[in-house]
Each structure stands twice: as C-alpha cells, then as structure tokens.
Design a protein around this motif. Structure first.
Motif, PDB file in Angstrom:
ATOM      1  N   ALA A 167      26.832  30.346 -28.725  1.00  0.00           N
ATOM      2  CA  ALA A 167      25.647  30.156 -29.669  1.00  0.00           C
ATOM      3  C   ALA A 167      24.953  28.826 -28.395  1.00  0.00           C
ATOM      4  O   ALA A 167      23.899  28.712 -28.272  1.00  0.00           O
TER       5      ALA A 167
ATOM      6  N   GLN B  51      31.563  30.593 -38.052  1.00  0.00           N
ATOM      7  CA  GLN B  51      31.059  32.153 -38.813  1.00  0.00           C
ATOM      8  C   GLN B  51      32.059  32.923 -38.041  1.00  0.00           C
ATOM      9  O   GLN B  51      32.077  33.765 -38.294  1.00  0.00           O
TER      10      GLN B  51
ATOM     11  N   GLU C  19      27.245  27.543 -35.881  1.00  0.00           N
ATOM     12  CA  GLU C  19      27.298  28.831 -35.344  1.00  0.00           C
ATOM     13  C   GLU C  19      29.009  29.634 -35.066  1.00  0.00           C
ATOM     14  O   GLU C  19      28.782  30.205 -35.725  1.00  0.00           O
TER      15      GLU C  19
END
Length: 221
Positions: free
Chosen positions: A158, A50, A47
C-alpha cells in the motif's frame, strides 16, 4: 489479465499491481526532511488491515513512531540502523495475544452490516471463544505472528502504491524495545517497518525460480 490499483498520490494514476510488487524493495536511505502526513499513514493502514486473519480476529496492532526524539530513542535499540532516524516514521507491528476479546465486537458489526444473521453470530462467537480459551501460548503467538506477517506485506505494498518506500526490520532488541515503549506481555513484537521517501533506490535482488521453490502434490526437493 492485469490487475490495477489506484494510487492516491497527486497523480491519481492507476498502477498495475504486478508493477507495485516488482518495484517494492527494501530501502534504507531516506530523506530526513520529508514527513508523511498522519492522515496518509492512516489511509495506508486502512488498506493494510484488509489482510486476512485467523477467525477474522485481526490480531495486528500498530505503534506508529513519527516523533523525532522517539525515533532517536529507538535508534540504538535497532542497532543504529540509519533508516530508523531518517524515515518519516517507523511502524511497529505487534500481535495481540488477547485478540479474542474483540470477537463479540467484530461479529456484532458483521450483523449490523448485513453479513450474517444474529443466530450465526451467536454460534460463531461461542465457538471462537471456546476454541481460543484452549490455546496455549505457543499457538496463540504463532497465529499472531502469521497475522502480523500478512498485514505487514499488505502495508508495504500500500505504501509503494503511493510512491513511498519501506524496509521491514527484524534486527532490533525486542525486550529493550518493549520496555522502552511500554509494551506489555499481552503483545508480541512482529517487526518494525520504516516508511518514508527514498533518496536512494533499494538494491535489486535475485529470486530463485518458481520451479526451484515449488513442488506439486509431493515434495521433490
């Protein structure tokens, strides 16, 4: 409109992104018996990556230190900050000064994914390699630190969405760290991030107001 993110903890709750951002704090007290599985750390990193990066070259690299003996080795290098030994892991965020070497790989995959044509890829690769070949160390390292900062914040959010806590650390001897863990001059050390299960909440903190830190169109400070 509130934005929600899906927690991948056992409850699988949807958590408002604004809540995750508000509740993320720098935590320095961790349960030393709690270990985050490597697969879950990998999901957090998936995550995190990204995040945006210059020319999509993704200069970030990670050294995950989850071995207790190696955390103890890192402890004096990080000025004996207790979280280094007690957290589930310490993630060293590094910047790759030769990230341009992955240009062809990244844009080949973009073509295979249908995101761009072969001709567009060839033009992008040629232009990117030509540009990066002219960059002095100061500029290359600057971009690596920017990319590293972006991915670090995303990593911490995250982690918080999964119920874990973190603390970013700039307080460590960079030269000794790189020597102790065999990190070459190809990489700059952006920060260390301890991650684990808190036994004590981080202290609440006060922020300056938006009006105190924002100007519109011209500087008014």
């Amino acid at each position: 409109m509130e934005v929600y993110i899906l927690s991948t903890t056992l409850t699988h709750q949807s958590i408002p992104l604004s809540t995750v951002m508000r509740e993320r704090r720098a935590v320095r007290t961790y349960d030393p018996t709690f270990k985050i599985a490597r697969d879950e750390i990998k999901e957090i990193l998936r995550e995190a990556i990204q995040a945006p990066s210059g020319s999509n070259l993704q200069a970030w690299r990670f050294l995950v230190i989850d071995s207790q003996p190696l955390k103890e080795k890192l402890l004096p290098i990080a000025y004996n900050q207790k979280q280094v030994g007690d957290a589930s892991a310490v993630i060293a965020v590094l910047g790759d000064l030769e990230n341009f070497k992955f240009t062809e790989t990244i844009y080949d995959r973009a073509v295979k994914a249908g995101h761009m044509t072969e001709a567009a890829k060839d033009s992008k690769v040629e232009g990117t390699l030509k540009m990066y070949a002219t960059f002095p160390y100061e500029l290359t390292s600057k971009y690596a630190y920017i990319d590293g900062g972006l991915v670090s914040m995303q990593l911490m959010l995250a982690a918080k969405a999964r119920g874990y806590d973190t603390v970013p650390m700039a307080g460590y001897d960079v030269n000794k760290f790189k020597e102790a863990f065999g990190i070459s001059e190809r990489y700059v050390s952006v920060m260390l991030i301890a991650i684990g299960k808190a036994t004590k909440e981080g202290h609440p903190s006060i922020r300056l107001t938006v009006d105190e830190v924002t100007s519109w169109n011209e500087m008014s400070f």
